[in-house]
Design a protein around this motif. Structure first.
Motif, PDB file in Angstrom:
ATOM      1  N   ILE A  14      20.347  37.676 -45.451  1.00 33.08           N
ATOM      2  CA  ILE A  14      19.633  36.714 -44.604  1.00 33.08           C
ATOM      3  C   ILE A  14      20.225  36.698 -43.194  1.00 33.08           C
ATOM      4  CG2 ILE A  14      19.112  34.272 -44.259  1.00 33.08           C
ATOM      5  CD1 ILE A  14      18.930  33.970 -47.275  1.00 33.08           C
ATOM      6  N   ARG A  15      21.563  36.710 -43.100  1.00 35.58           N
ATOM      7  CA  ARG A  15      22.200  36.707 -41.784  1.00 35.58           C
ATOM      8  C   ARG A  15      21.821  37.961 -41.000  1.00 35.58           C
ATOM      9  NH1 ARG A  15      26.412  32.825 -41.609  1.00 35.58           N
ATOM     10  NH2 ARG A  15      27.003  32.046 -43.661  1.00 35.58           N
ATOM     11  N   PHE A  16      21.836  39.103 -41.691  1.00 32.36           N
ATOM     12  CA  PHE A  16      21.484  40.370 -41.042  1.00 32.36           C
ATOM     13  C   PHE A  16      20.060  40.326 -40.506  1.00 32.36           C
ATOM     14  CE2 PHE A  16      19.612  44.672 -41.489  1.00 32.36           C
ATOM     15  CZ  PHE A  16      20.358  45.326 -40.512  1.00 32.36           C
ATOM     16  N   ILE A  17      19.135  39.829 -41.313  1.00 31.93           N
ATOM     17  CA  ILE A  17      17.735  39.740 -40.890  1.00 31.93           C
ATOM     18  C   ILE A  17      17.597  38.796 -39.704  1.00 31.93           C
ATOM     19  CG2 ILE A  17      15.435  38.949 -41.589  1.00 31.93           C
ATOM     20  CD1 ILE A  17      16.160  39.898 -44.458  1.00 31.93           C
ATOM     21  N   CYS A  18      18.298  37.668 -39.750  1.00 29.40           N
ATOM     22  CA  CYS A  18      18.232  36.701 -38.644  1.00 29.40           C
ATOM     23  C   CYS A  18      18.756  37.307 -37.340  1.00 29.40           C
ATOM     24  CB  CYS A  18      19.034  35.452 -38.994  1.00 29.40           C
ATOM     25  SG  CYS A  18      18.278  34.409 -40.254  1.00 29.40           S
ATOM     26  N   VAL A  19      19.860  38.062 -37.441  1.00 29.08           N
ATOM     27  CA  VAL A  19      20.414  38.707 -36.247  1.00 29.08           C
ATOM     28  C   VAL A  19      19.418  39.711 -35.680  1.00 29.08           C
ATOM     29  CG1 VAL A  19      22.180  40.324 -35.422  1.00 29.08           C
ATOM     30  CG2 VAL A  19      22.848  38.357 -36.813  1.00 29.08           C
ATOM     31  N   CYS A  20      18.800  40.497 -36.543  1.00 30.97           N
ATOM     32  CA  CYS A  20      17.796  41.483 -36.093  1.00 30.97           C
ATOM     33  C   CYS A  20      16.634  40.796 -35.392  1.00 30.97           C
ATOM     34  CB  CYS A  20      17.295  42.309 -37.274  1.00 30.97           C
ATOM     35  SG  CYS A  20      18.511  43.447 -37.957  1.00 30.97           S
ATOM     36  N   ILE A  21      16.174  39.682 -35.961  1.00 32.41           N
ATOM     37  CA  ILE A  21      15.054  38.941 -35.372  1.00 32.41           C
ATOM     38  C   ILE A  21      15.431  38.422 -33.988  1.00 32.41           C
ATOM     39  CG2 ILE A  21      13.659  36.836 -35.565  1.00 32.41           C
ATOM     40  CD1 ILE A  21      13.680  37.265 -38.608  1.00 32.41           C
ATOM     41  N   VAL A  22      16.654  37.884 -33.870  1.00 29.14           N
ATOM     42  CA  VAL A  22      17.111  37.346 -32.582  1.00 29.14           C
ATOM     43  C   VAL A  22      17.203  38.455 -31.536  1.00 29.14           C
ATOM     44  CG1 VAL A  22      19.070  36.323 -31.357  1.00 29.14           C
ATOM     45  CG2 VAL A  22      18.330  35.370 -33.543  1.00 29.14           C
ATOM     46  N   LYS A  28      27.319  32.958 -33.916  1.00 29.49           N
ATOM     47  CA  LYS A  28      27.201  31.738 -34.722  1.00 29.49           C
ATOM     48  C   LYS A  28      26.412  32.027 -35.990  1.00 29.49           C
ATOM     49  CE  LYS A  28      26.138  26.821 -34.335  1.00 29.49           C
ATOM     50  NZ  LYS A  28      25.671  25.731 -33.431  1.00 29.49           N
ATOM     51  N   ILE A  29      25.376  32.849 -35.884  1.00 28.82           N
ATOM     52  CA  ILE A  29      24.569  33.205 -37.055  1.00 28.82           C
ATOM     53  C   ILE A  29      25.420  33.938 -38.086  1.00 28.82           C
ATOM     54  CG2 ILE A  29      22.655  34.641 -37.875  1.00 28.82           C
ATOM     55  CD1 ILE A  29      21.245  34.122 -35.211  1.00 28.82           C
ATOM     56  N   THR A  30      26.326  34.786 -37.628  1.00 30.03           N
ATOM     57  CA  THR A  30      27.167  35.552 -38.554  1.00 30.03           C
ATOM     58  C   THR A  30      28.139  34.657 -39.323  1.00 30.03           C
ATOM     59  OG1 THR A  30      29.002  35.996 -37.005  1.00 30.03           O
ATOM     60  CG2 THR A  30      27.112  37.517 -36.976  1.00 30.03           C
ATOM     61  N   PRO A  83      24.797  46.524 -45.938  1.00 26.85           N
ATOM     62  CA  PRO A  83      24.175  45.903 -44.766  1.00 26.85           C
ATOM     63  C   PRO A  83      24.259  44.375 -44.740  1.00 26.85           C
ATOM     64  CG  PRO A  83      22.497  46.331 -46.412  1.00 26.85           C
ATOM     65  CD  PRO A  83      23.812  46.770 -47.011  1.00 26.85           C
ATOM     66  N   LYS A  84      25.142  43.811 -45.523  1.00 27.42           N
ATOM     67  CA  LYS A  84      25.272  42.358 -45.549  1.00 27.42           C
ATOM     68  C   LYS A  84      26.199  41.871 -44.447  1.00 27.42           C
ATOM     69  CE  LYS A  84      24.563  41.975 -50.556  1.00 27.42           C
ATOM     70  NZ  LYS A  84      25.150  41.510 -51.846  1.00 27.42           N
ATOM     71  N   MET A  85      25.989  40.638 -44.019  1.00 25.52           N
ATOM     72  CA  MET A  85      26.905  39.988 -43.083  1.00 25.52           C
ATOM     73  C   MET A  85      27.527  38.792 -43.781  1.00 25.52           C
ATOM     74  SD  MET A  85      24.999  39.957 -39.378  1.00 25.52           S
ATOM     75  CE  MET A  85      24.597  41.490 -38.555  1.00 25.52           C
ATOM     76  N   ARG A  86      28.831  38.680 -43.630  1.00 21.99           N
ATOM     77  CA  ARG A  86      29.537  37.568 -44.264  1.00 21.99           C
ATOM     78  C   ARG A  86      30.466  36.906 -43.263  1.00 21.99           C
ATOM     79  NH1 ARG A  86      31.241  40.675 -49.892  1.00 21.99           N
ATOM     80  NH2 ARG A  86      29.145  40.745 -50.804  1.00 21.99           N
ATOM     81  N   PRO A  87      30.682  35.593 -43.405  1.00 27.58           N
ATOM     82  CA  PRO A  87      31.635  34.920 -42.511  1.00 27.58           C
ATOM     83  C   PRO A  87      33.008  35.575 -42.646  1.00 27.58           C
ATOM     84  CG  PRO A  87      30.332  33.327 -43.728  1.00 27.58           C
ATOM     85  CD  PRO A  87      30.034  34.658 -44.340  1.00 27.58           C
ATOM     86  N   ALA A  88      33.612  35.897 -41.538  1.00 29.78           N
ATOM     87  CA  ALA A  88      34.924  36.553 -41.569  1.00 29.78           C
ATOM     88  C   ALA A  88      35.838  35.871 -40.561  1.00 29.78           C
ATOM     89  CB  ALA A  88      34.778  38.034 -41.239  1.00 29.78           C
TER      90      ALA A  88
END
Length: 244
Positions: A2-10, A53-55, A199-204
Motif C-alpha cells: 500500500i505504501r509503495f502504491i501511494c508513493v507511486c501515485i504521489v 511521511k508516507i513511507t 517491492p514493499k515499503m516498511r517503516p525503518a
C-alpha cells in the motif's frame, strides 16, 4: 504494497499536476532567478517530506549544524537507496544540485524539475562527457550552488553497509577546483525503507549524519592526493559508530 502504491501515485500525480507550476517557475525565473531557485527548492522539499511521511520512516538527523552557512559545499554521501536523495534533499538549507545518471535526462517532467534544481546529468560511459559535467559542477559551485554526489557511482548492494564501494576520485575535483568545503554524509539503513524488502515499503529507523566539513586546502599532500579515500574513511567511521 500500500505504501509503495501511494508513493507511486504521489510521484506520478505530482509530475502531471505540476505542469502549470513549471510554467509559473519559468516566468519567475525570467524576472528573478534567485527567487525561482528558492521556490523550486522549497516546493520539491515539501513533496519529498510528504513522500517520506508516507513511507513511515523514523528519521534521525545528526550534525546538521556542521554544514557551513556562508558558502557552497560539496555533499558526499554513501548510497544504498533511491531514498538517499529524498533524505538528504529535504535537509538542504540552500539551492543544491545533485549529480544524476545520464539516463534520467530522458524522463519527461522529472528531468524538467531536475534542471530547475540545478541537477547535472553524468554519462558514466563517456569520459569526455563526464569531464564536461564535472566542469559544469565546478562553475555551479563558484556561483554559490552546492552540489551533492554519491561517488560510489551506483547504489551499493553489498550485504553490509560498512562494505562501501570505492569512491571515484574525479568527483572530488568539484571541491578542489572550486575551492569549497566537502561535507561528508553517512546514511544508515536507508535501504530498510524499500530495497531490503522490494517491492514493499516498511517503516525503518534511518540516521542521516553530517560530519565536520573537510577543507581540501588544509589537508596534507598525501591526504589531498587521495581525498576520495580520505572522505570515505570519515563516512565509514560515522557508519561504524551507528552500527555499534
Amino acid at each position: 504494497m500500500i505504501r509503495f502504491i501511494c508513493v507511486c501515485i504521489v510521484v506520478i500525480g505530482y509530475l502531471i499536476l505540476s505542469i502549470p507550476i513549471l510554467l509559473v517557475e519559468w516566468v519567475i525565473g525570467k524576472f528573478n532567478k534567485r527567487a525561482k531557485d528558492i521556490s523550486s527548492l522549497r516546493i520539491i522539499q515539501a513533496v519529498f517530506r510528504f513522500i517520506l511521511k508516507i513511507t513511515g520512516a523514523d528519521i534521525t538527523v545528526k550534525g546538521h549544524e556542521n554544514v557551513p552557512a556562508d558558502t557552497a559545499v560539496l555533499y558526499i554521501g554513501n548510497h544504498r537507496s533511491f531514498f538517499d536523495i529524498l533524505l538528504t534533499y529535504v535537509l538542504c538549507p540552500d539551492v543544491t544540485g545533485y549529480v544524476a545518471k545520464k539516463e534520467m535526462e530522458s524522463i519527461p517532467l522529472l528531468s524538467n524539475w531536475m534542471r530547475y534544481l540545478h541537477c547535472l546529468f553524468l554519462d558514466r560511459k563517456n569520459i569526455k562527457e563526464g569531464m564536461k559535467t564535472i566542469l559544469l559542477a565546478i562553475e555551479e559551485m563558484k556561483n554559490g550552488i552546492s552540489i551533492c554526489i554519491f561517488p560510489e557511482g551506483t547504489r551499493n548492494r553489498n550485504e553490509s553497509e560498512l562494505d562501501l564501494l570505492p569512491f571515484h576520485e574525479g568527483s572530488f575535483k568539484i571541491a578542489t577546483k572550486a575551492g569549497c568545503p566537502i561535507v561528508p554524509i553517512a546514511i544508515h539503513n536507508s535501504a530498510g525503507i524499500f530495497e531490503a524488502q522490494f517491492p514493499k515499503m516498511r517503516p525503518a529507523k534511518v540516521i542521516v549524519e553530517y560530519g565536520e566539513p573537510i577543507y581540501p586546502d588544509k589537508l596534507d599532500k598525501e591526504e589531498k592526493k587521495h581525498i576520495g579515500a580520505y572522505t570515505q574513511n570519515k563516512i565509514l567511521e560515522m557508519l561504524k559508530e551507528m552500527n555499534d
